[in-house]
Design an enzyme around this catalytic site. Structure first.
Site, short mmCIF file in Angstrom:
data_model
loop_
_atom_site.label_atom_id
_atom_site.label_comp_id
_atom_site.label_asym_id
_atom_site.label_seq_id
_atom_site.Cartn_x
_atom_site.Cartn_y
_atom_site.Cartn_z
N TYR A 89 0.86 -1.19 0.00
CA TYR A 89 0.00 0.00 0.00
C TYR A 89 0.89 1.23 0.00
O TYR A 89 1.72 1.40 0.90
CB TYR A 89 -0.86 -0.06 1.26
N HIS B 118 -8.71 9.55 11.72
CA HIS B 118 -8.28 8.51 12.64
C HIS B 118 -8.34 9.06 14.07
O HIS B 118 -7.54 9.92 14.45
CB HIS B 118 -6.85 8.07 12.33
N ASP C 137 -8.02 14.54 8.84
CA ASP C 137 -7.59 13.28 9.45
C ASP C 137 -8.72 12.74 10.33
O ASP C 137 -9.06 13.31 11.35
CB ASP C 137 -6.33 13.54 10.28
N LYS D 230 -9.07 17.41 16.71
CA LYS D 230 -8.34 17.02 15.52
C LYS D 230 -8.60 18.07 14.45
O LYS D 230 -9.74 18.50 14.25
CB LYS D 230 -8.78 15.64 15.02
N TYR E 201 -9.49 -4.53 9.17
CA TYR E 201 -8.20 -3.94 9.51
C TYR E 201 -8.35 -2.66 10.30
O TYR E 201 -7.72 -2.47 11.34
CB TYR E 201 -7.39 -3.68 8.23
N HIS E 202 -9.17 -1.76 9.81
CA HIS E 202 -9.30 -0.46 10.45
C HIS E 202 -9.98 -0.57 11.81
O HIS E 202 -9.77 0.27 12.69
CB HIS E 202 -10.06 0.50 9.53
#
Length: 691
Positions: free
Chosen positions: A12, A572, A570, A566, A186-187
């Site tokens: 990736y 996350h 972004d 944040k 995954y996340h």
């Protein structure tokens, strides 16, 4: 398992401009990489062009910037899209991104002319379309975006019923070799889900996507299920990770058979890509990460993954360099070509331990799936807030176990180096000149807009908005109002990614999430550790922080108050949520800002809330642009609110932030214990009050 064909090495990658990423891809393919996996920057994910005022610090920083089909053509220059498999991690702006990829493939053939074997180039109407040859995967997994990753644009219902469904329908008809969805656990793992929770939610997502295809797009299960793929994270729990992949195949086969009764046996197969964990990478002693990634890669292939990405050992602090990316790729090549792993079909077959562990994990995941199904499916479960809450609670408990020493992280909470040795271990990271990338993208956008036919652009955008406002399904692949087909038309006439996204936003609006703070989970990890001396020491430390916070409250008449925020695009938010929960348990008053704020918006919220300190969480490399901008906004208001920062910030940038720009008072890097951060932040607040 791999006796006939090894797993695909699919790294990736993507950064800066399309030109720079193209060089990287071509070099990797020449060096043995067998498929491409594209990382897009955050403005692209969120449906903004590079000239939008909300993305100043984000362009090109965490992936490649794509504003138009011209960028996409540059990205794949010299890479024949009819021959190489391409995976694209894209969810929010999935329609324009997928459309630009398809149009780039068409224009590759048009450039070949009569040398092309496809009708787009040769002009032979009896020849196949190049779209029928395209292989790869678009993630298109919007459900997990509402749970963890947060790169959504539109509300859940149109995202599922129109965007996801129309892409599934279009690809089933016109791009039969392309995977329309990669269902990602995954996340979830990166956001803090334990392995059973990751597995349960991922399989539940998959069932929901089949229902969307069958009920919304009017397709048969056998039209779509064989083209669904999965994407799991692989962490350091070696045996359990292997069992997770074995359990996933069992659960998927069982549940698809139960709910949809397919006739094609391929519908029961679970094909998966895996990626080694980013969360397990540490800033401290980064070469240890080579070992971690190798162990995780071995677990993935022992579990039977079809393709794999291995992380670079420096990704805890920034983007990988060419050298560290080479080590990551070669980790897989060594496993394939030197270790003899591919010679054994199923090394764990018949193992009592592995079969027992697989049963245990499958049972736990099934409990979660049944809970989701009882709530009406994954969309309803997400809308209730329960999915996000359970993952955040799991993440907070994990951080508490690390901070209290229950979970050992070598080099972080045990076997640590001294400060001088740590300094010597620091790694250089790839630095992206955000302002230069943005300037180049904006110039290209301006040139594109000056050359295109604006009447064609307006007509294409109008068609998209009109379709988006329809109340009936347009998901059949040959429907003239199919959004994927209309997006390709828009890309062809040089509509930009931001313009296509905005046309849909006019019909549906942008999704605005709510934020909550998990209470008690962090503290419980200290107080529920047993009676040994180590746990007592952890508990005493925890009580010490609580007492100091209480002393502050008694002196100042209120508790220390922090705004956890944040900035930029972004999404996350694991770090931000864990910090908010931990500080709350330690006695702070905690406010959480909404995602995607500008520096001006953060400053305004901080002033309105009368906080002592702003804690900025950064994971996408925008800190050198956004933190100085926040400081400037506060200074305009004459405010001395303390600013602290944390997240994925390279140590090389600390001096710039603390001494040169003087835009924050402390930087808490990866591995910082929350109790330590809470104490230092309290001291900074007390100093600011004294001053």
């Amino acid at each position: 398992m791999y006796t006939n064909r090894p797993w695909t090495v699919r790294q990736y990658a993507g950064f800066s401009t399309a030109e720079e990423s193209n060089k990287f891809y071509r070099a990797n393919v020449a060096a043995g990489q067998q498929g491409l996996s594209v990382a897009f920057d955050l403005p692209t994910h969120r449906g903004y062009d590079s000239d939008h005022d909300r993305v100043v610090g984000d362009v090109g920083m965490a992936g490649v910037s794509i504003d138009s089909v011209d960028d996409m053509k540059i990205l794949f220059d010299g890479i024949p899209l009819d021959q190489i498999s391409v995976s694209m991690t894209m969810n929010g702006a999935v329609l324009p991104t997928m459309a630009m990829y398809a149009q780039a493939a068409i224009e590759q053939q048009e450039a070949l002319g009569i040398e092309s074997k496809f009708r787009e180039g040769s002009g032979d109407t009896n020849a196949k379309s190049v779209l029928s040859s395209l292989r790869g995967t678009i993630q298109n997994d919007i459900l997990k975006e509402f749970m963890v990753r947060n790169t959504y644009i539109y509300p859940p219902e149109p995202s599922m019923d129109r965007v996801v469904a129309d892409i599934i329908g279009f690809t089933a008809t016109h791009m039969p070799k392309f995977n329309a969805i990669s269902i990602s656990g995954y996340h979830m793992q990166e956001a803090g889900a334990d392995l059973a929770l990751e597995l349960g939610f991922t399989i539940a997502d998959g069932l929901e996507y089949i229902r969307t295809a069958v009920n919304k797009a009017g397709l048969k299960v056998d039209d779509v299920a064989p083209r669904y793929s999965f994407f799991f994270g692989i962490g350091m729990d070696f045996y359990t990770e292997i069992a997770k992949l074995r359990a996933a195949r069992r659960l998927w086969s069982t549940l698809v058979e139960k709910h949809f009764q397919p006739k094609d046996p391929r519908s029961l197969l679970l094909r998966t890509h895996c990626q080694t964990s980013g969360y397990t990478l540490t800033e401290q002693q980064p070469l240890n990460n080579v070992i971690r990634t190798t162990i995780e890669a071995l677990a993935a292939v022992q579990g039977g993954t079809q393709s794999l990405h291995t992380n670079s050992y420096d990704e805890a602090i920034g983007l990988p360099t060419v050298a560290t990316a080479r080590v990551a790729r070669n980790t897989q090549l060594i496993l394939q070509e030197e270790a003899g792993i591919c010679a054994v079909a199923d090394p764990w077959g018949g193992s009592h331990m592995m079969e027992s562990l697989t049963d245990e994990l499958a049972d736990k995941a099934m409990d979660t799936i049944e809970e989701v199904e009882a709530a009406g499916g994954m969309t309803s479960y997400i809308n209730s807030g329960m999915a996000k809450l359970r993952i955040e609670e799991s993440a907070t408990k994990k951080q508490g176990r690390i901070d209290s020493g229950q979970d050992v992280i070598v080099g972080v909470n045990k076997y640590k180096l001294g400060s001088k040795e740590e300094e010597e271990e620091r790694q250089e990271v790839l630095q992206i000149d955000n302002s230069a990338v943005r300037e180049k993208q904006v110039n290209r956008l301006n040139e594109l807009k000056s050359l295109r036919n604006n009447d064609e652009v307006e007509a294409a955008l109008s068609d998209l908005e009109t379709s988006a406002r329809l109340s009936h399904s347009t998901s059949k692949g040959d429907d003239t109002n199919n959004l994927m087909a209309l997006a390709i038309d828009a890309a062809r006439v040089r509509c930009t990614l931001g313009e296509i996204s905005l046309a849909l936003e006019k019909a549906w609006g942008r999704h605005v999430p709510s934020s909550t703070i998990v209470q008690g989970a962090y503290g419980a990890s200290f107080t529920n550790t047993g009676n040994n001396s180590k746990s007592n020491g952890s508990e005493s430390e925890y009580d010490n922080v609580l007492n100091k916070v209480k002393q502050f409250e008694e002196k100042e008449g209120r508790r220390p108050r922090i705004l956890v925020a944040k900035m930029g695009q972004d999404g996350h938010d694991r770090g931000a949520k864990v910090i908010a929960s931990g500080f709350s348990d330690l006695g702070y008053d905690v406010d959480i800002g909404p995602l995607f704020q500008t520096p001006a918006e953060v400053a305004l919220q901080a002033l309105d809330s009368d906080v002592h300190v702003i804690g900025i969480s950064s994971q996408a490399a925008g800190h050198k642009t956004l933190l100085p901008a926040l400081k400037e906004e506060l200074q305009k208001q004459g405010s001395n609110i303390v600013i602290v920062a944390g997240g994925v910030i390279p140590p090389q940038d600390y001096d710039y932030l603390l001494k040169e720009a003087k835009c924050c008072s402390a930087v808490f890097g990866p591995g910082t214990r929350i109790t330590d951060a809470a104490l230092e932040t309290l001291s900074l607040i007390e100093e600011s009050i004294t001053d």
